[in-house]
Each structure stands twice: as C-alpha cells, then as structure tokens.
Design a protein around this motif. Structure first.
Motif, PDB file in Angstrom:
ATOM      1  N   LEU A   1       0.845  -1.189   0.000  1.00  9.14           N
ATOM      2  CA  LEU A   1       0.000   0.000   0.000  1.00  9.14           C
ATOM      3  C   LEU A   1       0.884   1.244   0.000  1.00  9.14           C
ATOM      4  O   LEU A   1       1.753   1.396   0.860  1.00  9.14           O
TER       5      LEU A   1
ATOM      6  N   GLU B   1      -2.764   6.429   1.497  1.00 14.20           N
ATOM      7  CA  GLU B   1      -3.687   6.212   2.604  1.00 14.20           C
ATOM      8  C   GLU B   1      -5.089   5.891   2.082  1.00 14.20           C
ATOM      9  O   GLU B   1      -5.500   6.361   1.016  1.00 14.20           O
TER      10      GLU B   1
ATOM     11  N   HIS C   1      -4.018  -8.628   1.520  1.00 11.35           N
ATOM     12  CA  HIS C   1      -3.503  -7.266   1.337  1.00 11.35           C
ATOM     13  C   HIS C   1      -4.567  -6.480   0.592  1.00 11.35           C
ATOM     14  O   HIS C   1      -5.584  -7.036   0.146  1.00 11.35           O
ATOM     15  N   PHE C   2      -4.353  -5.174   0.418  1.00  9.69           N
ATOM     16  CA  PHE C   2      -5.425  -4.339  -0.107  1.00  9.69           C
ATOM     17  C   PHE C   2      -5.685  -4.532  -1.595  1.00  9.69           C
ATOM     18  O   PHE C   2      -6.715  -4.087  -2.096  1.00  9.69           O
TER      19      PHE C   2
ATOM     20  N   SER D   1       1.127  -2.595   4.688  1.00  9.29           N
ATOM     21  CA  SER D   1       0.636  -1.217   4.733  1.00  9.29           C
ATOM     22  C   SER D   1       1.581  -0.268   5.453  1.00  9.29           C
ATOM     23  O   SER D   1       1.224   0.891   5.702  1.00  9.29           O
TER      24      SER D   1
ATOM     25  N   THR E   1      -3.094   4.384   7.620  1.00  8.89           N
ATOM     26  CA  THR E   1      -3.856   3.153   7.396  1.00  8.89           C
ATOM     27  C   THR E   1      -3.296   2.015   8.230  1.00  8.89           C
ATOM     28  O   THR E   1      -4.046   1.203   8.790  1.00  8.89           O
ATOM     29  N   ALA E   2      -1.970   1.937   8.314  1.00  5.64           N
ATOM     30  CA  ALA E   2      -1.353   0.903   9.144  1.00  5.64           C
ATOM     31  C   ALA E   2      -1.805   1.041  10.597  1.00  5.64           C
ATOM     32  O   ALA E   2      -2.091   0.038  11.268  1.00  5.64           O
TER      33      ALA E   2
END
Length: 277
Positions: free
Chosen positions: A122, A125, A184-185, A217, A223-224
């Motif tokens: 990532l 954000e 994951h994203f 991330s 975000t993390a």
C-alpha cells in the motif's frame, strides 16, 4: 509485480489459452486483460448466458508442476468456506494442457467494486469506514473457524526461515486457525469488502491475516495504524506478535528475491520492536 510475462510468446500463449477456456465454459470475454503476479495468471471480465457478468481467471504452470494447494485454492474455498466470508462465487472450472504447460480456468462471479489498491504494498492512505472494518473482522472470524486440511504456513518453515531472514529465533506457534493467506489491499474491495484470490488459504498462525495486512501497509502509516487499532486484540497478543514475526520473515525472504525492497527497512525495525533486539 503485476505484469505480463517478459517473453511476448508466453504472453500470447496465455492469452490464447484464456480464449480457449472462455469458449469451453461458454463465456464471452470483454474488457482489458489483467495480469497477475509476474504474469503467472491472466484474468478478464466475461459475460455468460446463465451467470451474467463473470470473472474468468487463468492459472498456468509447467505440466509437471500443476496441481497442489495453489492450483485448487479457489475450488477448495467454494466447497469449504462458508458464505458468511465474503468472496466471489465459483461458477465453473476448466483444465487443459498443451503437453508442456497446464492451465486451470476459473469462472467466478464478477465483483464490480474495485480493489482498494493496485498492488500488495500500500502506497497511499485509505479512508475506509467503520462498517468496512467490522465486515472484514467478521469474515476473518468465520474463516478462522473453517475446517480444512489445507496448510498455508508450517512451523518447520518458520524454524528455518526466521533465523535466516529475520536474524532471531523462530517463535513457536501454539494457536493455529484457518487464514486467507494473502490478505492485502489488492485482494480486498472498496465495497464489502469482498476477499479476492483464494489460492493460498489454509491453516496458519492465529493473527496471520491481520499481520500480513498490517505489514503490507507500513508505507501508509495512517492506514497501518487503523489496522493496528482494529486488530489490537490480535496483534498485541503473544500469538499476534509471533504472527508479525513470521509474516515479516516471509516478506524479507521475498525482498531477498527482489520484491518490494522498500519494505526492508520498516520490516527490520518491526522485527527489532517485536523481539526487543
């Protein structure tokens, strides 16, 4: 990286195999080709007379290497993972071989919502809602309780790899659950979320999915931190710290092969923080 094979001949071979699978499954491909990790998979939207909008994904491997966990992941998930876990529905499979290479095509329901990110690491954000995070936790809770004989992570691997790549003794995992294995994203949609890509799911350390999402991330600190807060009960536990160390090892091993080198420094910092080294 998500890109076609470096050899244009291989790219054309996979495109031809994708067209053949579409015809066999009665689907009409539409839209752009979407390549997977290092060109190992090829996907495309397709229309089907019975199922409507679908997603047709082709997995390729040398004929003598076909089969196994990655090959059967989507089909196994369709048979075993409860519908409470948000995932695409499997409509059909097609296997074929040209003698040298084997192919498996998976026709699944089309998910209209885009993925949260274009690649696993990532780099920007995300502003995701509280219901989105609650839904993800619910899916992972139901998944964790799913019974399966598939294995995503083995203690034997951790015993070898953690000292080598993280430079610390391997943690001994004492709580094992069923995990997605590649959370994951790029495998989570903006709506839902729907969990995509079920190749590698199976038994793994408790907290593994949350740890993987968090470490992928690290370059997006806000975000993390949201991940850390959402899964604080998991990641701040002894089991979660073991999962963080195992996932950090996996990503450091991957970085040793040239993948996501920008994560190396934050990963080593995390290993030091987790272990107190």
């Amino acid at each position: 990286m998500y890109s076609p094979p470096p050899d244009p001949t291989d790219a054309q071979r996979l495109a031809d195999a994708h067209d053949k699978a579409a015809a066999t499954l009665g689907a009409i491909p539409r839209g752009p080709l979407v390549w997977g990790w290092h060109g190992r998979t090829l996907s495309r939207r397709a229309d089907h007379p019975e199922h409507g909008a679908c997603w047709l994904r082709l997995l390729a491997a040398p004929a003598d290497q076909a089969g196994g966990k990655l090959w059967t992941g989507t089909a196994d998930a369709a048979h075993s993972v409860p519908h409470a876990v948000h995932r695409p529905e499997l409509h059909g499979l097609h296997d074929h071989s040209d003698g040298t290479n084997a192919y498996r095509a998976e026709l699944t329901s089309y998910v209209s919502s885009p993925a949260c990110a274009p690649s696993p690491v990532l780099r920007r954000e995300l502003a995701l809602t509280t219901p989105w995070w609650s839904s993800l936790r619910t899916s992972l809770k139901h998944l964790a309780a799913t019974r399966t004989g598939r294995v995503a992570v083995r203690q034997e691997w951790a015993d070898r790899a953690v000292p080598r790549f993280a430079g610390v003794p391997a943690p001994q995992v004492t709580e094992w659950v069923t995990v997605h294995g590649d959370l994951h994203f790029a495998n989570l949609t903006l709506d839902g979320p729907v969990l995509l890509d079920w190749e590698g799911w199976g038994i793994g350390p408790y907290g593994y999915d949350a740890a993987l999402l968090y470490l992928y991330s690290l370059l997006a600190p806000a975000t993390a931190e949201r991940i850390r807060q959402t899964f604080a009960d998991v990641l701040d536990s002894p089991h979660g710290r073991a999962a963080l160390l195992i996932v950090a090892t996996e990503l450091l091993q991957s970085a040793s092969r040239g993948d996501h080198p920008e994560l190396v420094a934050p990963l080593r910092a995390l290993v030091s923080n987790v272990t107190g080294a």
